[in-house]
Design an enzyme around this catalytic site. Structure first.
Site, PDB file in Angstrom:
ATOM      1  N   GLN A  43       0.760  -1.285  -0.111  1.00  0.00           N
ATOM      2  CA  GLN A  43      -0.050   0.120   0.103  1.00  0.00           C
ATOM      3  C   GLN A  43       0.906   1.343   0.039  1.00  0.00           C
ATOM      4  O   GLN A  43       1.914   1.204   0.658  1.00  0.00           O
ATOM      5  CB  GLN A  43      -0.772   0.028   1.013  1.00  0.00           C
ATOM      6  CG  GLN A  43      -0.608  -0.814   2.419  1.00  0.00           C
ATOM      7  CD  GLN A  43      -1.842  -0.800   3.222  1.00  0.00           C
ATOM      8  OE1 GLN A  43      -3.025  -0.788   2.988  1.00  0.00           O
ATOM      9  NE2 GLN A  43      -1.620  -1.188   4.582  1.00  0.00           N
ATOM     10  N   HIS A  74       0.517  -4.732   2.922  1.00  0.00           N
ATOM     11  CA  HIS A  74      -0.801  -4.927   3.190  1.00  0.00           C
ATOM     12  C   HIS A  74      -1.049  -6.469   3.281  1.00  0.00           C
ATOM     13  O   HIS A  74      -1.552  -6.756   4.514  1.00  0.00           O
ATOM     14  CB  HIS A  74      -1.745  -4.569   1.886  1.00  0.00           C
ATOM     15  CG  HIS A  74      -3.252  -4.786   2.201  1.00  0.00           C
ATOM     16  ND1 HIS A  74      -4.089  -4.080   1.331  1.00  0.00           N
ATOM     17  CD2 HIS A  74      -3.932  -5.559   3.208  1.00  0.00           C
ATOM     18  CE1 HIS A  74      -5.321  -4.470   1.991  1.00  0.00           C
ATOM     19  NE2 HIS A  74      -5.158  -5.286   2.857  1.00  0.00           N
ATOM     20  N   PHE A 128      -4.553  -5.511  12.578  1.00  0.00           N
ATOM     21  CA  PHE A 128      -4.297  -5.557  11.106  1.00  0.00           C
ATOM     22  C   PHE A 128      -3.794  -6.918  10.960  1.00  0.00           C
ATOM     23  O   PHE A 128      -3.990  -7.858   9.981  1.00  0.00           O
ATOM     24  CB  PHE A 128      -3.588  -4.384  10.751  1.00  0.00           C
ATOM     25  CG  PHE A 128      -3.282  -4.307   9.474  1.00  0.00           C
ATOM     26  CD1 PHE A 128      -4.113  -4.781   8.377  1.00  0.00           C
ATOM     27  CD2 PHE A 128      -2.009  -3.961   8.765  1.00  0.00           C
ATOM     28  CE1 PHE A 128      -3.891  -4.795   7.080  1.00  0.00           C
ATOM     29  CE2 PHE A 128      -1.698  -4.010   7.404  1.00  0.00           C
ATOM     30  CZ  PHE A 128      -2.590  -4.275   6.634  1.00  0.00           C
ATOM     31  N   HIS A 131      -5.841  -9.836  11.403  1.00  0.00           N
ATOM     32  CA  HIS A 131      -6.739 -10.113  10.080  1.00  0.00           C
ATOM     33  C   HIS A 131      -5.901 -10.754   9.016  1.00  0.00           C
ATOM     34  O   HIS A 131      -6.555 -11.748   8.573  1.00  0.00           O
ATOM     35  CB  HIS A 131      -6.937  -8.455   9.907  1.00  0.00           C
ATOM     36  CG  HIS A 131      -7.672  -8.729   8.436  1.00  0.00           C
ATOM     37  ND1 HIS A 131      -8.962  -8.873   8.288  1.00  0.00           N
ATOM     38  CD2 HIS A 131      -7.345  -8.471   7.286  1.00  0.00           C
ATOM     39  CE1 HIS A 131      -9.542  -8.645   6.947  1.00  0.00           C
ATOM     40  NE2 HIS A 131      -8.277  -8.390   6.270  1.00  0.00           N
ATOM     41  N   GLU A 132      -4.755 -10.387   8.550  1.00  0.00           N
ATOM     42  CA  GLU A 132      -4.235 -10.991   7.594  1.00  0.00           C
ATOM     43  C   GLU A 132      -3.688 -12.249   7.806  1.00  0.00           C
ATOM     44  O   GLU A 132      -3.800 -13.321   6.865  1.00  0.00           O
ATOM     45  CB  GLU A 132      -2.749 -10.095   7.280  1.00  0.00           C
ATOM     46  CG  GLU A 132      -3.218  -8.485   6.823  1.00  0.00           C
ATOM     47  CD  GLU A 132      -4.159  -8.575   5.544  1.00  0.00           C
ATOM     48  OE1 GLU A 132      -3.657  -9.354   4.375  1.00  0.00           O
ATOM     49  OE2 GLU A 132      -4.982  -7.792   5.227  1.00  0.00           O
ATOM     50  N   LYS A 135      -6.946 -14.403   7.662  1.00  0.00           N
ATOM     51  CA  LYS A 135      -8.026 -14.519   6.774  1.00  0.00           C
ATOM     52  C   LYS A 135      -6.998 -15.163   5.457  1.00  0.00           C
ATOM     53  O   LYS A 135      -7.398 -16.018   4.630  1.00  0.00           O
ATOM     54  CB  LYS A 135      -8.152 -13.038   6.172  1.00  0.00           C
ATOM     55  CG  LYS A 135      -9.045 -13.155   4.811  1.00  0.00           C
ATOM     56  CD  LYS A 135      -9.694 -11.824   4.663  1.00  0.00           C
ATOM     57  CE  LYS A 135     -10.280 -11.676   3.231  1.00  0.00           C
ATOM     58  NZ  LYS A 135     -10.598 -10.177   2.781  1.00  0.00           N
ATOM     59  N   HIS A 136      -5.745 -14.699   5.311  1.00  0.00           N
ATOM     60  CA  HIS A 136      -4.937 -15.283   4.085  1.00  0.00           C
ATOM     61  C   HIS A 136      -3.733 -16.265   4.536  1.00  0.00           C
ATOM     62  O   HIS A 136      -3.485 -17.080   3.862  1.00  0.00           O
ATOM     63  CB  HIS A 136      -4.286 -13.996   3.590  1.00  0.00           C
ATOM     64  CG  HIS A 136      -4.954 -13.028   3.334  1.00  0.00           C
ATOM     65  ND1 HIS A 136      -5.966 -12.934   1.825  1.00  0.00           N
ATOM     66  CD2 HIS A 136      -5.438 -11.820   3.815  1.00  0.00           C
ATOM     67  CE1 HIS A 136      -6.929 -11.985   1.987  1.00  0.00           C
ATOM     68  NE2 HIS A 136      -6.541 -11.003   2.787  1.00  0.00           N
TER      69      HIS A 136
HETATM   70  O1  U2P Z   1      -9.586  -5.521  -2.924  1.00  0.00           O
HETATM   71  C1  U2P Z   1     -10.495  -5.437  -1.922  1.00  0.00           C
HETATM   72  C2  U2P Z   1     -10.132  -6.397  -0.731  1.00  0.00           C
HETATM   73  O2  U2P Z   1     -10.164  -7.661  -1.191  1.00  0.00           O
HETATM   74  C3  U2P Z   1      -9.383  -8.440  -0.653  1.00  0.00           C
HETATM   75  N1  U2P Z   1      -8.457  -9.203  -1.719  1.00  0.00           N
HETATM   76  C4  U2P Z   1      -8.370  -8.790  -2.966  1.00  0.00           C
HETATM   77  C5  U2P Z   1      -7.624  -9.439  -3.615  1.00  0.00           C
HETATM   78  C6  U2P Z   1      -7.118 -10.542  -3.550  1.00  0.00           C
HETATM   79  O3  U2P Z   1      -6.290 -11.156  -4.388  1.00  0.00           O
HETATM   80  N2  U2P Z   1      -7.173 -11.255  -2.378  1.00  0.00           N
HETATM   81  C7  U2P Z   1      -7.808 -10.563  -1.415  1.00  0.00           C
HETATM   82  O4  U2P Z   1      -8.134 -10.869  -0.204  1.00  0.00           O
HETATM   83  C8  U2P Z   1      -8.562  -7.802   0.165  1.00  0.00           C
HETATM   84  O5  U2P Z   1      -9.085  -8.007   1.660  1.00  0.00           O
HETATM   85  P1  U2P Z   1      -8.104  -7.684   2.878  1.00  0.00           P
HETATM   86  O6  U2P Z   1      -7.021  -8.709   3.010  1.00  0.00           O
HETATM   87  O7  U2P Z   1      -7.687  -6.145   2.867  1.00  0.00           O
HETATM   88  O8  U2P Z   1      -9.292  -7.829   3.864  1.00  0.00           O
HETATM   89  C9  U2P Z   1      -8.584  -6.359  -0.439  1.00  0.00           C
HETATM   90  O9  U2P Z   1      -8.319  -5.259   0.590  1.00  0.00           O
END
Ligand code: U2P
Length: 259
Positions: A43, A74, A128, A131-132, A135-136
């Protein structure tokens, strides 16, 4: 032997149970299928901090002269080639103690640029980083299998592929008056990393740049998406706010008030 009319509801019930087990994403017993590639999403504080309306201690935009002036992280996102992505893959509550040795680096290179807590998969709200990870990070198996590995791997990839440096060297420096051709920014990154990034804009200002990687972290092209950017974009310079900016009207609130 059961009559035909008694067998039909039984078959329907078995089919419904099978559908529930397979799940809408085609996976067995609710697990999400393995991802295809990683996106490192970066970001641009110059753009995001311009939108700051109030300050709080968790927002790096409010650090005055210590606010970030380079792209910050991010997240590292496991993605699918069809443009979708898995999320919240298993229950693993974020534990800040697991990354205690990384906190200085994370504060500097992976700070929140907003006030307020972030949503988490299972525990409601958190940092934050929580969350990352939830979620990911939990969807990054089998490449990344634990919280510490998620954060150290992301930091290492971020240091190796320094977008701010590449853009500065190509003449794309932060400015509140210049406009740069989007194609030039994309080419500068392609020439250095041999892969096409994705650029996300807020109006004409660059807000995020995403670099994409195969599972072994070799660069690959991001998906060709319809960009949210115009042909000429800006890379706004950070405008000081926070404790040192006496001229700024920005009010300080507690992190809890920001919710
Ligand atoms: O783009 C807006 C939000 O969608 C999530 N995103 C986007 C693209 C991708 O490849 N994967 C994904 O998760 C992101 O969500 P966040 O991680 O912020 O919750 C991104 O901010």
């Amino acid at each position: 032997m059961a009559s035909l009319s008694a067998q039909i509801p039984l078959c329907l019930a078995l089919m419904m149970a099978a559908c529930l087990m397979i799940g809408i994403n085609g996976s067995i017993d609710g697990a999400q299928r393995e991802f295809d590639y990683f996106a490192l999403s970066l970001q641009w504080p110059g753009t995001i901090c311009h939108k700051t309306r109030h300050c709080c201690s968790s927002n790096a935009c409010c650090r005055g002269s210590n606010s970030p002036t380079e792209f910050t992280i991010h997240g590292l996102w496991p993605d699918y080639n069809d443009g979708t992505w898995p999320s919240c893959c298993y229950r693993s509550q974020f534990d800040v103690k697991e990354i205690s040795t990384l906190l200085d680096a994370l504060e500097k290179y992976w700070p929140s640029l907003y006030c307020g807590k972030s949503s988490t998969c299972f525990s409601g709200k958190g940092l934050f980083w929580a969350h990352e990870w939830e979620k990911h990070g939990t969807c990054s198996s089998p490449v990344i299998r634990d919280e510490y590995s998620y954060f150290i791997t992301t930091l290492n990839v971020y240091f190796k592929y320094n977008v701010t440096k590449i853009l500065n060297e190509a003449g794309y420096v932060p400015s509140n008056s210049e406009r740069y051709p989007l194609g030039g920014i994309v080419s500068a990154i392609e020439n250095s990393f041999r892969a096409t990034p994705e650029v996300i804009c807020s109006k004409e200002a660059v807000e995020e740049i995403r670099l994409c990687f195969f599972k072994d972290f070799k660069p690959r092209n991001c998906l060709a998406s319809k960009t949210s950017c115009p042909k000429y974009v800006s890379l706004p310079a950070y405008v000081s706010m926070g404790r040192e900016a006496s001229e700024s009207e920005i009010a300080w609130i507690s992190d809890d008030e920001a919710l």
